[in-house]
Design an enzyme around this catalytic site. Sequence first.
Site, PDB file in Angstrom:
ATOM      1  N   CYS B  84       5.638   8.523 -12.328  1.00 50.08           N
ATOM      2  CA  CYS B  84       5.168   7.764 -11.169  1.00 50.08           C
ATOM      3  C   CYS B  84       5.411   8.500  -9.854  1.00 50.08           C
ATOM      4  O   CYS B  84       4.961   8.051  -8.799  1.00 50.08           O
ATOM      5  CB  CYS B  84       5.827   6.391 -11.160  1.00 50.08           C
ATOM      6  SG  CYS B  84       5.569   5.522 -12.719  1.00 50.08           S
ATOM      7  N   HIS B 336      -0.115   0.152  -7.998  1.00 47.18           N
ATOM      8  CA  HIS B 336       0.599   1.343  -8.436  1.00 47.18           C
ATOM      9  C   HIS B 336      -0.270   2.184  -9.373  1.00 47.18           C
ATOM     10  O   HIS B 336      -0.089   2.154 -10.589  1.00 47.18           O
ATOM     11  CB  HIS B 336       1.901   0.901  -9.103  1.00 47.18           C
ATOM     12  CG  HIS B 336       2.825   2.013  -9.471  1.00 47.18           C
ATOM     13  ND1 HIS B 336       2.818   3.248  -8.852  1.00 47.18           N
ATOM     14  CD2 HIS B 336       3.806   2.083 -10.424  1.00 47.18           C
ATOM     15  CE1 HIS B 336       3.745   4.018  -9.404  1.00 47.18           C
ATOM     16  NE2 HIS B 336       4.350   3.345 -10.355  1.00 47.18           N
TER      17      HIS B 336
END
Lengths: 134, 389
Positions: B84, B336
């Site tokens: 991420c 996200h």
Amino acid sequence: MSVEFLTYKKLMEEVENNKQLLGMKCKSCEAVTFPPKAVCSNCCSREYEFIQLSGKGTVKTFTVIRVPPEGFEGEYVVGLVEMHEGPNIMVNIKTDRFPDMSIIGKRGSIGYVTLPSDKYSGGRRVSFLFFLDD
Amino acid sequence: MRQVAAVGVGMTKFGVSEKTSVEMFAQAALEAIDDAKIKIRDIQALFLGNVFGDFEEGQAVMAPFASSYIGLPHIPAIRFEGACASGAIAVRDAIMWVASGYYDIVIAGGTERCSTMGTSFATRVFGMGSDSYYEWPMGITFPGVFALIAHLYSSKYNIPLPRLKEQMAQVAVKNHDFGSKNQLAHFPKKIKVEDVLGSMMIADPLQLYDCCPFSDGAAAIVFTSYEAARKLTDKPVKVIGFGQGSNGSITHQKDITVIEAREKSAKEAYAMAGITPDDIDICELHDCFTIAEIVATEALGFFPYGEGSKAVEKGLTGPAGKVVVNPSGGLKAKGHPIGATGAAQTYEIVKQLRGECGERQVDGATTGMTDTLGGDLCTVCNIIYQKGW
Ligand SMILES: [Zn+2]
């Protein structure tokens, strides 16, 4: 110089054949490393021996997985356990009912089950279990 | 090293996209190029964050396809993968190459199309961010990792779980308040504490509204030397510090409420900038889960360890707070798209410092920071920006 690592293959064979969990003990600082690394996790020494871990430990924290990933089913408890020798291990805590915060600090023993390979894992795995002392 | 500045930014709406990863990136990149008032062919290299293109679209080596699609088939184009934090580490490398003097104008960013995988396959693929040998076999999930942190936080600091859960819910409420003012957000809507506490349990004690959504989206930034930037724009945003850190498997981390990779990364960034956490006006940080925001505000030095959850209660991270945290809505409300997140955080900081954020504008912000975390606490990258005019 060739260094003999505590490979995953060796660790898994020991679990499957002898129900024993191996770790590394540093000949220089005496720290125990688990999961295995190429060097001591404390001092980077390459001089270490393989030892049998006691399989005893204490629950540091936990969660109940309610939405499992592909390949796992139902609801189950995952915890981090601090082993008697110092290092942490991730485990499935086997309990009759889902735990609350009071499980933190409880002692128990590590057990093992083997998971089959899936499309991406490149081989079988050991899944570590944890059984609380009464 | 040369001073580097951001001169142009672009970002797609986050959510579910019909565009491919490359098309989304191109949309963000062309916006950034226009914003920088440069020509496409001025760009010398591309640094692209992308995590799971291989599984989402059967596409590896995303970066050269992306550079070709925007008319730059021959420049070096590199894909960065740090789970991420991929977009953030792409941005950091882009900055370093300009700082070194090797390149004068580069583009950095990230793109991700999580929605193609479907929930079941996505959970298997995201599991690849955990230690495949010592974490995945226990069926741990990303929410599960942060759930372990939440229970440990409650126990370590003697904060009764119901109180901590209320504080965590307040993080979600705050970020959705901000996100409701961001039209690019995946979920631009307000929520209440009761919504969080009434939502489905995902991994005790984290409920659905403690978790960010996985999204599709892309973001891009054009970086140049500060000297060049001053000629291109009246509002160059200077890079004044950056850092990056790593951790191994969770089991090797002494205390998962204290993410050492982040302490190391932030310390590096503050030292390079010659500032302290008190100097940060706004921070876009990695709130993949509500507890993640709380522990991040501590390791970044905004609050002492154990005080981050109380800081939320007191509004110290809100619109009038000591440090305004996640004015974009954060991962929680903005969404996200994992490979793009670090770049999207940069987009928000640049826009805020330039005073272009409309309703959610933080008045008087001069110094802003990004904080991006990848994997099971494995990779952290921090970058500090300042108004350069
Ligand atoms: Zn040692």
